[in-house]
Scaffold this motif. Structure first.
Motif, PDB file in Angstrom:
ATOM      1  N   GLU A  94       0.845  -1.187   0.000  1.00 44.68           N
ATOM      2  CA  GLU A  94       0.000   0.000   0.000  1.00 44.68           C
ATOM      3  C   GLU A  94       0.883   1.241   0.000  1.00 44.68           C
ATOM      4  N   LEU A  95       0.600   2.160  -0.922  1.00 40.92           N
ATOM      5  CA  LEU A  95       1.337   3.420  -1.001  1.00 40.92           C
ATOM      6  C   LEU A  95       0.564   4.488  -0.244  1.00 40.92           C
ATOM      7  N   THR A  96       1.153   5.011   0.823  1.00 42.57           N
ATOM      8  CA  THR A  96       0.517   6.074   1.599  1.00 42.57           C
ATOM      9  C   THR A  96       1.145   7.427   1.295  1.00 42.57           C
ATOM     10  N   ASP A  97       2.150   7.430   0.435  1.00 46.66           N
ATOM     11  CA  ASP A  97       2.761   8.666  -0.050  1.00 46.66           C
ATOM     12  C   ASP A  97       3.452   8.341  -1.370  1.00 46.66           C
ATOM     13  N   SER A  98       3.354   9.239  -2.337  1.00 48.08           N
ATOM     14  CA  SER A  98       3.897   8.962  -3.665  1.00 48.08           C
ATOM     15  C   SER A  98       5.419   8.811  -3.658  1.00 48.08           C
ATOM     16  N   HIS A  99       6.109   9.404  -2.659  1.00 48.76           N
ATOM     17  CA  HIS A  99       7.565   9.294  -2.602  1.00 48.76           C
ATOM     18  C   HIS A  99       8.023   7.881  -2.249  1.00 48.76           C
ATOM     19  N   GLN A 100       7.127   7.048  -1.756  1.00 51.17           N
ATOM     20  CA  GLN A 100       7.505   5.688  -1.372  1.00 51.17           C
ATOM     21  C   GLN A 100       7.795   4.810  -2.584  1.00 51.17           C
ATOM     22  N   LEU A 101       7.231   5.159  -3.721  1.00 52.43           N
ATOM     23  CA  LEU A 101       7.355   4.305  -4.899  1.00 52.43           C
ATOM     24  C   LEU A 101       8.805   4.130  -5.318  1.00 52.43           C
ATOM     25  N   MET A 102       9.569   5.206  -5.308  1.00 54.67           N
ATOM     26  CA  MET A 102      10.958   5.123  -5.745  1.00 54.67           C
ATOM     27  C   MET A 102      11.766   4.195  -4.848  1.00 54.67           C
ATOM     28  N   ASN A 103      11.533   4.266  -3.540  1.00 49.59           N
ATOM     29  CA  ASN A 103      12.280   3.417  -2.613  1.00 49.59           C
ATOM     30  C   ASN A 103      11.925   1.942  -2.754  1.00 49.59           C
ATOM     31  N   VAL A 104      10.633   1.661  -2.906  1.00 47.74           N
ATOM     32  CA  VAL A 104      10.235   0.252  -2.999  1.00 47.74           C
ATOM     33  C   VAL A 104      10.711  -0.358  -4.315  1.00 47.74           C
ATOM     34  N   LEU A 105      10.725   0.413  -5.397  1.00 46.49           N
ATOM     35  CA  LEU A 105      11.219  -0.120  -6.665  1.00 46.49           C
ATOM     36  C   LEU A 105      12.726  -0.362  -6.622  1.00 46.49           C
ATOM     37  N   ALA A 106      13.457   0.534  -5.958  1.00 43.51           N
ATOM     38  CA  ALA A 106      14.901   0.331  -5.817  1.00 43.51           C
ATOM     39  C   ALA A 106      15.183  -0.938  -5.014  1.00 43.51           C
ATOM     40  N   CYS A 107      14.416  -1.132  -3.950  1.00 39.38           N
ATOM     41  CA  CYS A 107      14.568  -2.338  -3.135  1.00 39.38           C
ATOM     42  C   CYS A 107      14.214  -3.584  -3.941  1.00 39.38           C
ATOM     43  N   TRP A 108      13.176  -3.493  -4.751  1.00 34.31           N
ATOM     44  CA  TRP A 108      12.749  -4.614  -5.582  1.00 34.31           C
ATOM     45  C   TRP A 108      13.815  -4.987  -6.606  1.00 34.31           C
ATOM     46  N   ILE A 109      14.395  -3.989  -7.260  1.00 38.71           N
ATOM     47  CA  ILE A 109      15.419  -4.252  -8.280  1.00 38.71           C
ATOM     48  C   ILE A 109      16.630  -4.946  -7.663  1.00 38.71           C
ATOM     49  N   ASN A 110      17.039  -4.515  -6.480  1.00 39.18           N
ATOM     50  CA  ASN A 110      18.158  -5.171  -5.795  1.00 39.18           C
ATOM     51  C   ASN A 110      17.818  -6.621  -5.451  1.00 39.18           C
ATOM     52  N   ALA A 111      16.557  -6.867  -5.070  1.00 32.76           N
ATOM     53  CA  ALA A 111      16.129  -8.227  -4.748  1.00 32.76           C
ATOM     54  C   ALA A 111      16.150  -9.110  -5.987  1.00 32.76           C
ATOM     55  N   ILE A 112      15.736  -8.565  -7.112  1.00 34.83           N
ATOM     56  CA  ILE A 112      15.735  -9.336  -8.364  1.00 34.83           C
ATOM     57  C   ILE A 112      17.157  -9.662  -8.786  1.00 34.83           C
ATOM     58  N   ASP A 113      18.079  -8.730  -8.588  1.00 31.02           N
ATOM     59  CA  ASP A 113      19.488  -9.007  -8.891  1.00 31.02           C
ATOM     60  C   ASP A 113      19.979 -10.209  -8.089  1.00 31.02           C
ATOM     61  N   ALA A 114      19.630 -10.241  -6.802  1.00 30.19           N
ATOM     62  CA  ALA A 114      20.066 -11.347  -5.941  1.00 30.19           C
ATOM     63  C   ALA A 114      19.408 -12.653  -6.339  1.00 30.19           C
ATOM     64  N   ALA A 115      18.102 -12.615  -6.628  1.00 30.42           N
ATOM     65  CA  ALA A 115      17.393 -13.835  -7.022  1.00 30.42           C
ATOM     66  C   ALA A 115      17.898 -14.347  -8.364  1.00 30.42           C
ATOM     67  N   ARG A 116      18.206 -13.433  -9.270  1.00 32.66           N
ATOM     68  CA  ARG A 116      18.722 -13.825 -10.589  1.00 32.66           C
ATOM     69  C   ARG A 116      20.066 -14.537 -10.442  1.00 32.66           C
ATOM     70  N   GLU A 117      20.917 -14.000  -9.619  1.00 25.59           N
ATOM     71  CA  GLU A 117      22.222 -14.620  -9.401  1.00 25.59           C
ATOM     72  C   GLU A 117      22.074 -16.019  -8.810  1.00 25.59           C
ATOM     73  N   SER A 118      21.085 -16.178  -7.930  1.00 26.87           N
ATOM     74  CA  SER A 118      20.872 -17.469  -7.275  1.00 26.87           C
ATOM     75  C   SER A 118      20.437 -18.547  -8.267  1.00 26.87           C
ATOM     76  N   ILE A 119      19.458 -18.250  -9.105  1.00 29.53           N
ATOM     77  CA  ILE A 119      18.953 -19.286 -10.018  1.00 29.53           C
ATOM     78  C   ILE A 119      19.917 -19.549 -11.176  1.00 29.53           C
ATOM     79  N   ARG A 120      20.706 -18.548 -11.546  1.00 37.51           N
ATOM     80  CA  ARG A 120      21.630 -18.755 -12.666  1.00 37.51           C
ATOM     81  C   ARG A 120      22.835 -19.587 -12.256  1.00 37.51           C
TER      82      ARG A 120
END
Length: 419
Positions: A94-120
């Motif tokens: 849930e987004l309670t402020d529009s500024h939260q979007l940038m932080n959650v996407l940055a966190c998500w991208i870092n998580a995908i990098d880690a998950a990608r490295e794991s499965i590869r």
């Protein structure tokens, strides 16, 4: 004006999808080819789910600032695991402020990098593709609530709308996720999000127009520069979406320095989109597609940018509250009593019943109304329904002043036929 129940308050949710590329081929290994040296497909998928969840939610917690005000403004509620669909794992926040979007996407991208490295590490042919979209509740999209523990001894549900509201209100009233109540999300925005997944690739993190609109307006410095690296692939028709209107395909570039894709860009010279251009485009798109959608908005104490509600929003919410208050909010004891009683003789207009007068006078939350005599109300509704269905109904309507054609057909019906 009656107080709005928690589950009817406006909420904007972000949805994040991660899907394995190459998993279908991995699962189609011939049975006779399996051996001790062959990697079975299930542990790979199970590891993908676990590592993505650990990397995303764990990374989120580690990134939270100590300052309470900063956390409330730029981070807000924690993301939640939504569900797994085949080879795809989904989260929501849930987004309670529009500024939260940038932080959650940055966190998500870092998580995908880690998950990608794991499965590869298991199979170099595997990769991950991502999609993000927003959905507003409770008008355009709906929350579906179900009790996790089914009891066959419980009385059958006679009004699904009422029961769904009761479960959701119970969940929100506890101000935490109730393990006894499962919640899912449905609606046009959810459908669009899944439609957009087809455009994603290992490099292209696809964004809905709502995500692009919010992200492009933020002037805060991103913790990951890739969050602001906008690209545009033109507009495409999404099956069943917006009556055939072409939908814009925005994406964030997940390529890293040294990747072959970036070296290729030096040859093809693709144009990166500026945030201003993206925002102007999305703003105009929402105006042109207004019959089907509206700009995302957030109602909170901290939000300063996305505060504009669409026309008639409050009116629509009030109508839903009235439905809960006058039509479906009752208790099972009253319903059983109404079923057992014989409808009284005589003719009374439903609008004059004491039950409705009581509901009009109350200022309580619709879900807490207790002054209504539901047994009497149900009897009156049942009686009027039977009267309208009787053979003399046509004559009664005529006696009340409705204009009818010589054949007894309502002029309004004729007009509808002509249309």
């Amino acid at each position: 004006m009656a107080k709005t129940p928690q589950f009817l308050k406006p909420r904007l949710r972000l949805f994040l999808s991660a899907d394995i590329i190459g998993s279908t081929a991995l699962k189609q290994t011939p049975r006779d080819a399996l051996s001790a040296s062959t990697v079975e497909w299930f542990p790979v998928l199970q590891g993908f789910y676990l590592e993505t969840q650990r990397a995303f939610l764990g990374g989120w917690i580690r990134s939270l600032p100590e300052d309470t005000k900063e956390r409330q403004l730029h981070w807000g509620p924690d993301p939640e695991f939504w569900k797994v669909i085949g080879d795809e794992i989904l989260f929501t926040k849930e987004l309670t402020d529009s500024h939260q979007l940038m932080n959650v996407l940055a966190c998500w991208i870092n998580a995908i990098d880690a998950a990608r490295e794991s499965i590869r590490k298991v199979d170099r042919r595997l990769d991950i593709k991502c999609t993000a979209w927003t959905a507003g509740f409770p008008l355009m999209n709906k929350e579906v609530a179900l009790p996790r523990n089914f009891n066959i001894a419980d009385a059958p549900v006679t009004d699904y709308f009422k029961e769904g509201g009761r479960l959701l209100n119970e969940r929100y009233a506890k101000k935490a996720n109730d393990a006894k109540i499962a919640v899912d999300y449905i609606g046009p925005s959810i459908d669009i999000g899944f439609r957009l997944c087809q455009f994603a690739s290992a490099r292209k993190f696809i964004l809905s127009v709502g995500v692009a609109y919010i992200l492009s307006q933020s002037n805060r410095k991103a913790s990951d520069v890739r969050v602001t690296r906008f690209r545009y692939d033109g507009a495409s028709v999404l099956k069943g979406v917006f009556g055939g209107i072409h939908y814009p395909i925005f994406w964030i570039d997940l390529a890293k320095p040294g990747d072959l894709a970036l070296l290729e860009d030096k040859l093809t010279k693709p144009i990166e989109c500026t945030s201003d251009d993206v925002h102007k485009y999305c703003d105009k798109f929402f105006d042109d597609a207004s019959p089907y959608t509206f700009k995302p908005f957030i109602i909170s104490q901290t939000e300063n940018d996305l505060k504009e509600k669409p026309d008639n929003y409050e009116k629509d919410i009030e109508n839903i509250k009235k439905n809960y208050g006058l039509e479906i909010i009752g208790d099972k004891a009253s319903e059983k009593a109404a079923e057992a009683e014989t409808p009284p003789q005589g003719t009374h207009a439903v609008a004059q019943t004491p039950a409705l007068k009581a509901s009009a006078a109350t200022e309580e939350t619709p879900l807490a109304i207790s002054a209504i005599n539901f047994a009497e109300l149900f009897n009156e509704i049942r009686k009027v329904t039977k009267e309208r269905a009787s053979p003399s109904a046509t004559k009664k309507v005529s006696d009340c002043g409705e204009n009818t054609t010589p054949e007894g057909k309502d002029e309004k019906d004729e007009n509808r036929d002509k249309d």
